[in-house]
Design a protein around this motif. Structure first.
Motif, PDB file in Angstrom:
ATOM      1  N   ALA A 410      -5.178   5.248   2.130  1.00  0.00           N
ATOM      2  CA  ALA A 410      -5.369   4.450   0.906  1.00  0.00           C
ATOM      3  C   ALA A 410      -4.293   4.791  -0.119  1.00  0.00           C
ATOM      4  O   ALA A 410      -3.807   3.911  -0.841  1.00  0.00           O
ATOM      5  CB  ALA A 410      -6.762   4.702   0.329  1.00  0.00           C
ATOM      6  N   LEU A 411      -3.917   6.056  -0.186  1.00  0.00           N
ATOM      7  CA  LEU A 411      -2.863   6.455  -1.107  1.00  0.00           C
ATOM      8  C   LEU A 411      -1.528   5.837  -0.697  1.00  0.00           C
ATOM      9  O   LEU A 411      -0.759   5.386  -1.556  1.00  0.00           O
ATOM     10  CB  LEU A 411      -2.747   7.984  -1.148  1.00  0.00           C
ATOM     11  N   ILE A 412      -1.254   5.792   0.596  1.00  0.00           N
ATOM     12  CA  ILE A 412      -0.001   5.183   1.075  1.00  0.00           C
ATOM     13  C   ILE A 412       0.028   3.707   0.695  1.00  0.00           C
ATOM     14  O   ILE A 412       1.068   3.184   0.280  1.00  0.00           O
ATOM     15  CB  ILE A 412       0.138   5.361   2.595  1.00  0.00           C
ATOM     16  N   LYS A 413      -1.094   3.031   0.828  1.00  0.00           N
ATOM     17  CA  LYS A 413      -1.157   1.610   0.431  1.00  0.00           C
ATOM     18  C   LYS A 413      -0.917   1.458  -1.066  1.00  0.00           C
ATOM     19  O   LYS A 413      -0.250   0.513  -1.506  1.00  0.00           O
ATOM     20  CB  LYS A 413      -2.515   1.024   0.822  1.00  0.00           C
ATOM     21  N   ALA A 414      -1.463   2.369  -1.852  1.00  0.00           N
ATOM     22  CA  ALA A 414      -1.261   2.309  -3.303  1.00  0.00           C
ATOM     23  C   ALA A 414       0.213   2.509  -3.651  1.00  0.00           C
ATOM     24  O   ALA A 414       0.748   1.838  -4.547  1.00  0.00           O
ATOM     25  CB  ALA A 414      -2.112   3.378  -3.986  1.00  0.00           C
ATOM     26  N   ILE A 415       0.882   3.417  -2.942  1.00  0.00           N
ATOM     27  CA  ILE A 415       2.319   3.634  -3.163  1.00  0.00           C
ATOM     28  C   ILE A 415       3.093   2.359  -2.831  1.00  0.00           C
ATOM     29  O   ILE A 415       4.020   1.971  -3.554  1.00  0.00           O
ATOM     30  CB  ILE A 415       2.813   4.823  -2.311  1.00  0.00           C
ATOM     31  N   ASP A 416       2.679   1.683  -1.752  1.00  0.00           N
ATOM     32  CA  ASP A 416       3.344   0.427  -1.384  1.00  0.00           C
ATOM     33  C   ASP A 416       3.149  -0.645  -2.462  1.00  0.00           C
ATOM     34  O   ASP A 416       4.048  -1.455  -2.715  1.00  0.00           O
ATOM     35  CB  ASP A 416       2.797  -0.072  -0.038  1.00  0.00           C
ATOM     36  N   VAL A 417       1.982  -0.640  -3.087  1.00  0.00           N
ATOM     37  CA  VAL A 417       1.723  -1.599  -4.171  1.00  0.00           C
ATOM     38  C   VAL A 417       2.697  -1.355  -5.322  1.00  0.00           C
ATOM     39  O   VAL A 417       3.292  -2.299  -5.872  1.00  0.00           O
ATOM     40  CB  VAL A 417       0.264  -1.479  -4.660  1.00  0.00           C
ATOM     41  N   ILE A 418       2.877  -0.109  -5.677  1.00  0.00           N
ATOM     42  CA  ILE A 418       3.799   0.217  -6.780  1.00  0.00           C
ATOM     43  C   ILE A 418       5.234  -0.112  -6.391  1.00  0.00           C
ATOM     44  O   ILE A 418       5.997  -0.657  -7.201  1.00  0.00           O
ATOM     45  CB  ILE A 418       3.664   1.706  -7.156  1.00  0.00           C
ATOM     46  N   ARG A 419       5.613   0.200  -5.155  1.00  0.00           N
ATOM     47  CA  ARG A 419       6.969  -0.138  -4.690  1.00  0.00           C
ATOM     48  C   ARG A 419       7.206  -1.645  -4.802  1.00  0.00           C
ATOM     49  O   ARG A 419       8.261  -2.104  -5.249  1.00  0.00           O
ATOM     50  CB  ARG A 419       7.152   0.306  -3.233  1.00  0.00           C
ATOM     51  N   ASP A 420       6.214  -2.409  -4.365  1.00  0.00           N
ATOM     52  CA  ASP A 420       6.352  -3.868  -4.402  1.00  0.00           C
ATOM     53  C   ASP A 420       6.492  -4.369  -5.840  1.00  0.00           C
ATOM     54  O   ASP A 420       7.318  -5.245  -6.120  1.00  0.00           O
ATOM     55  CB  ASP A 420       5.133  -4.505  -3.730  1.00  0.00           C
ATOM     56  N   ALA A 421       5.709  -3.803  -6.742  1.00  0.00           N
ATOM     57  CA  ALA A 421       5.809  -4.193  -8.150  1.00  0.00           C
ATOM     58  C   ALA A 421       7.176  -3.822  -8.723  1.00  0.00           C
ATOM     59  O   ALA A 421       7.757  -4.573  -9.518  1.00  0.00           O
ATOM     60  CB  ALA A 421       4.701  -3.512  -8.954  1.00  0.00           C
ATOM     61  N   ASN A 422       7.694  -2.671  -8.281  1.00  0.00           N
ATOM     62  CA  ASN A 422       9.035  -2.272  -8.736  1.00  0.00           C
ATOM     63  C   ASN A 422      10.094  -3.246  -8.236  1.00  0.00           C
ATOM     64  O   ASN A 422      11.011  -3.635  -8.970  1.00  0.00           O
ATOM     65  CB  ASN A 422       9.365  -0.867  -8.235  1.00  0.00           C
ATOM     66  N   THR A 423       9.948  -3.650  -6.993  1.00  0.00           N
ATOM     67  CA  THR A 423      10.916  -4.591  -6.411  1.00  0.00           C
ATOM     68  C   THR A 423      10.876  -5.933  -7.140  1.00  0.00           C
ATOM     69  O   THR A 423      11.921  -6.543  -7.413  1.00  0.00           O
ATOM     70  CB  THR A 423      10.621  -4.795  -4.915  1.00  0.00           C
ATOM     71  N   ARG A 424       9.673  -6.394  -7.455  1.00  0.00           N
ATOM     72  CA  ARG A 424       9.517  -7.680  -8.145  1.00  0.00           C
ATOM     73  C   ARG A 424       9.732  -7.565  -9.653  1.00  0.00           C
ATOM     74  O   ARG A 424       9.704  -8.562 -10.360  1.00  0.00           O
ATOM     75  CB  ARG A 424       8.113  -8.239  -7.872  1.00  0.00           C
ATOM     76  N   LYS A 425       9.909  -6.317 -10.119  1.00  0.00           N
ATOM     77  CA  LYS A 425      10.064  -6.052 -11.561  1.00  0.00           C
ATOM     78  C   LYS A 425       8.890  -6.611 -12.350  1.00  0.00           C
ATOM     79  O   LYS A 425       9.031  -7.190 -13.422  1.00  0.00           O
ATOM     80  CB  LYS A 425      11.381  -6.622 -12.088  1.00  0.00           C
ATOM     81  N   SER A 426       7.723  -6.425 -11.772  1.00  0.00           N
ATOM     82  CA  SER A 426       6.495  -6.919 -12.393  1.00  0.00           C
ATOM     83  C   SER A 426       5.822  -5.796 -13.169  1.00  0.00           C
ATOM     84  O   SER A 426       5.727  -4.662 -12.684  1.00  0.00           O
ATOM     85  CB  SER A 426       5.545  -7.454 -11.327  1.00  0.00           C
ATOM     86  N   ARG A 427       5.337  -6.118 -14.368  1.00  0.00           N
ATOM     87  CA  ARG A 427       4.627  -5.126 -15.165  1.00  0.00           C
ATOM     88  C   ARG A 427       3.168  -5.024 -14.765  1.00  0.00           C
ATOM     89  O   ARG A 427       2.502  -4.026 -15.047  1.00  0.00           O
ATOM     90  CB  ARG A 427       4.715  -5.476 -16.650  1.00  0.00           C
ATOM     91  N   ASP A 428       2.660  -6.067 -14.135  1.00  0.00           N
ATOM     92  CA  ASP A 428       1.243  -6.111 -13.774  1.00  0.00           C
ATOM     93  C   ASP A 428       1.064  -5.810 -12.293  1.00  0.00           C
ATOM     94  O   ASP A 428       1.948  -6.044 -11.473  1.00  0.00           O
ATOM     95  CB  ASP A 428       0.657  -7.485 -14.093  1.00  0.00           C
ATOM     96  N   LEU A 429      -0.120  -5.314 -11.976  1.00  0.00           N
ATOM     97  CA  LEU A 429      -0.483  -5.041 -10.587  1.00  0.00           C
ATOM     98  C   LEU A 429      -1.543  -6.035 -10.151  1.00  0.00           C
ATOM     99  O   LEU A 429      -2.350  -6.504 -10.971  1.00  0.00           O
ATOM    100  CB  LEU A 429      -1.024  -3.617 -10.452  1.00  0.00           C
ATOM    101  N   PRO A 430      -1.584  -6.373  -8.881  1.00  0.00           N
ATOM    102  CA  PRO A 430      -2.589  -7.338  -8.410  1.00  0.00           C
ATOM    103  C   PRO A 430      -3.997  -6.751  -8.482  1.00  0.00           C
ATOM    104  O   PRO A 430      -4.179  -5.531  -8.523  1.00  0.00           O
ATOM    105  CB  PRO A 430      -2.161  -7.604  -6.962  1.00  0.00           C
ATOM    106  N   ASP A 431      -4.969  -7.621  -8.492  1.00  0.00           N
ATOM    107  CA  ASP A 431      -6.362  -7.169  -8.464  1.00  0.00           C
ATOM    108  C   ASP A 431      -6.668  -6.553  -7.104  1.00  0.00           C
ATOM    109  O   ASP A 431      -6.048  -6.878  -6.091  1.00  0.00           O
ATOM    110  CB  ASP A 431      -7.312  -8.350  -8.717  1.00  0.00           C
ATOM    111  N   GLY A 432      -7.650  -5.683  -7.088  1.00  0.00           N
ATOM    112  CA  GLY A 432      -8.091  -5.097  -5.824  1.00  0.00           C
ATOM    113  C   GLY A 432      -7.173  -4.027  -5.277  1.00  0.00           C
ATOM    114  O   GLY A 432      -7.180  -3.766  -4.063  1.00  0.00           O
ATOM    115  N   VAL A 433      -6.362  -3.417  -6.133  1.00  0.00           N
ATOM    116  CA  VAL A 433      -5.479  -2.354  -5.641  1.00  0.00           C
ATOM    117  C   VAL A 433      -6.311  -1.151  -5.206  1.00  0.00           C
ATOM    118  O   VAL A 433      -7.420  -0.936  -5.717  1.00  0.00           O
ATOM    119  CB  VAL A 433      -4.468  -1.930  -6.721  1.00  0.00           C
TER     120      VAL A 433
END
Length: 487
Positions: A410-433
Motif C-alpha cells: 500500500a505504501l508503494i502504491k501511495a509513492i506511485d500516486v505522488i510520483r504521478d502527481a509530480n509528473t503531471r505537476k498537479s497540486r491535488d491528489l485523486p480520491d481514494g488514495v
C-alpha cells in the motif's frame, strides 16, 4: 635498489626453518620403521645420524639438510635418541662433500621426490597465482606454493626462489583478475570509464573526483548533490554482476584501491588495471551514493518531526505562566461551586462573586488554545516545512525503485500516486488514495477538510517510508544498507 620482499623475517623463519617446539618435532621428525632400517645400513654413527637428518628435513620443511642453516640441537637430539647414537657424532658427518650429495640422492629416491629445476618455474608460478586469487599476503601464498610443490613430489628450491615465485604469482593473479573484469565490458562502457580520469570543465575536476566529493551534512542541497551523482554513475552502465567474474577478495582489493587512488595515479596504471580499478570504484560508488542519499533522507525527515516536537514543547513552556493562572481560576470556580452545593446558594452568583464571570468567559480562548496545543500532532507542525521537503522529495522518489511485500505494498502504491502527481505537476491528489498509516490520527488529519490534504499526505508518506526503510519492510536493490535481508 633493494629487492622487493614478499615475506617478513618472522614469516621466512616460520616457513623455512625447522620447528623447535616439542609437539612439532614429534609430529614431523619421528622416524618410521622403514626409515630406521634404511639408516641402520650406514656403518658409522655420524652417517646414520646424517642420513636420518636428510630424511627428516626433506619431509619438513622440504629443503633437505642445508649446511648454511644447520640443524637445531633439539631436533638432532630427538633423532639421535631414536637411533641410539651420540648427538655429538653429527659433527663428523659429511666431511666428504660427496657423502652429503650421495645421501641426498639416496633420500630423494627413497621418498620418491625430485629436485626443482628452472623448467619447473612455470608450475610454481601457477601454484602461487592460484593461491593469490584469495589473498595478497605473502605467507599464505608461499605456504600454498610449498604445499603444492611437495604435492608434486619436488624437493623445495631455496627460500629466495619461493619468495620470487610468490611475488610473480601474485602479480599474475592481479593481472588475470583485471583482465577478467575488463573482458566483460563493452567498448562504450570502457570509453566512459576512461573519461572518469580526464578533467571535465563542467565539474572543474575529473568526474571521478566529483563523484567522490560529496557532502554528508543533511541538507536539501546536499541530498540533491547525491541524487545528481547517482544518475551519472548509473549512466556509465556498469552492472554489479561484473564483480562476480573474479574471487570476492580480489574484487574487494580493486574496490579499496579505487576508493582512494587519485585520478593522476590511476592514469599511470596499465590499461587493464586502471579500467578494472575504475569498474570496482563505479560499482562501489553507486552503492555508497545510494546509501548516503537514503541515510540523508532519513535524517532530513527525522529532523522535520524533531523540530516540530521541539516547537510544540517551546510553545508549551511559553504558556506555563498562563497555565498557572488558568489553574488558579479553575480552582476558584470549583470552590465557588462547592460552596453552592454545601450551602445552597446560586452557583452562578457565587462564581461571579468569587471569580468574575467576565474573567471566566475571557479565559475560554486560552483554554481552547492550550487544549489544541496539547492535542497537536507533530504531522501538523512538520507540514510547515513542506517547502523544504519539496526541494528534494521528487528527485528522491524518482531515484529509487522501492519494493515491499504484504502490507507494505500500500505504501508503494501511495509513492506511485505522488510520483504521478509530480509528473503531471498537479497540486491535488485523486480520491481514494492509499492511507498506509498505522496512526489513525494521521488518517483523520489528512482527510479532515473532506478532501486529501496534499501537503500533509506527502509528508506522512515520506515519514512512513523512512520508518519502513529502517525496519526493512521496504527495500531498495542496488544498496548495501537498505537491501532485502530476508530473501
Amino acid at each position: 635498489m633493494a629487492r622487493r620482499r614478499l615475506l617478513t623475517g618472522d614469516e621466512r623463519r616460520r616457513l623455512f626453518d625447522p620447528p623447535v617446539q616439542e609437539t612439532a618435532i614429534i609430529g614431523h621428525y619421528t622416524l618410521s620403521a622403514e626409515d630406521v632400517e634404511l639408516v641402520g645400513r650406514r656403518y658409522g654413527p655420524a652417517n646414520r645420524l646424517g642420513l636420518a637428518a636428510q630424511i627428516a628435513l626433506m619431509r619438513h620443511p622440504g629443503f633437505g639438510l642445508q649446511p648454511e642453516i644447520g640443524l637445531p640441537d633439539v631436533i638432532l637430539q630427538y633423532l639421535a635418541a631414536q637411533l641410539f647414537v651420540d648427538p655429538s657424532s653429527f659433527s663428523a658427518y659429511g666431511q666428504r662433500a660427496q657423502t652429503r650429495t650421495d645421501h641426498a640422492d639416496l633420500v630423494a629416491r627413497y621418498l620418491g621426490i625430485r629436485p626443482f629445476r628452472r623448467g619447473d618455474l612455470a608450475l610454481a608460478l601457477n601454484l602461487a597465482a592460484q593461491a593469490a586469487e584469495y589473498t595478497d599476503r605473502g605467507e599464505p601464498i608461499v605456504r600454498a606454493l610449498m604445499v603444492g610443490l611437495k604435492g608434486e613430489r619436488f624437493i623445495l628450491p631455496s627460500g629466495d626462489t619461493l619468495e620470487r615465485a610468490g611475488l610473480a604469482g601474485r602479480a599474475r593473479a592481479r593481472k588475470a583478475a583485471a583482465a577478467a573484469i575488463v573482458e566483460g565490458l563493452s567498448s562504450a562502457e570502457l570509453t566512459r570509464l576512461d573519461e572518469l580520469v580526464i578533467n571535465n570543465p563542467d565539474f572543474g575536476m575529473t568526474p571521478l573526483a566529483w563523484l567522490r566529493n560529496f557532502e554528508e551534512a543533511p541538507t536539501a542541497a546536499n541530498i540533491n548533490g547525491l541524487l545528481e551523482r547517482l544518475p551519472y554513475v548509473r549512466g556509465i552502465g556498469i552492472h554489479p554482476v561484473v564483480g562476480g567474474a573474479i574471487p570476492e577478495f580480489r574484487f574487494a582489493q580493486f574496490v579499496r584501491e579505487g576508493g582512494v587512488a587519485p585520478a593522476f595515479l590511476l592514469s599511470d596504471y596499465s590499461v587493464n588495471r586502471r579500467r578494472a580499478t575504475l569498474t570496482a570504484a563505479v560499482i562501489d560508488l553507486e552503492a555508497r551514493l545510494a546509501d548516503a542519499a537514503i541515510q540523508m533522507f532519513d535524517r532530513l525527515i527525522g529532523g522535520m518531526f524533531t523540530r516540530a516536537r521541539r516547537g510544540r514543547e517551546r510553545r508549551y513552556q511559553d504558556s506555563i505562566q498562563s497555565v498557572g493562572q488558568l489553574m488558579r481560576l479553575f480552582g476558584a470556580t470549583i470552590t465557588a461551586l462547592d460552596e453552592a452545593v454545601q450551602n445552597g446558594g446560586d452557583p452562578l452568583e457565587l462564581i461571579d462573586e468569587a471569580v468574575g464571570w467576565h474573567r471566566l468567559v475571557a479565559a475560554k480562548a486560552q483554554v481552547d488554545a492550550l487544549a489544541d496545543l496539547a492535542g497537536e500532532d507533530a504531522l501538523v507542525t512538520a507540514t510547515e516545512r513542506y517547502a523544504t521537503l519539496r526541494r528534494f522529495s521528487p528527485a528522491f522518489l524518482d531515484a529509487f525503485t522501492f519494493k515491499a511485500s504484504g502490507t507494505g505494498t500500500a505504501l508503494i502504491k501511495a509513492i506511485d500516486v505522488i510520483r504521478d502527481a509530480n509528473t503531471r505537476k498537479s497540486r491535488d491528489l485523486p480520491d481514494g488514495v492509499p492511507l498506509p498509516f498505522p496512526n489513525r490520527q494521521w488518517k483523520r488529519l489528512i482527510t479532515e477538510s473532506g478532501r486529501i490534504d496534499r501537503r500533509r499526505y506527502e509528508i506522512a508518506i515520506m515519514a512512513t517510508l523512512r520508518d519502513r526503510l529502517r525496519a526493512g519492510d521496504v527495500w531498495i536493490e542496488g544498496t548495501r544498507n537498505y537491501q532485502r535481508f530476508d530473501a
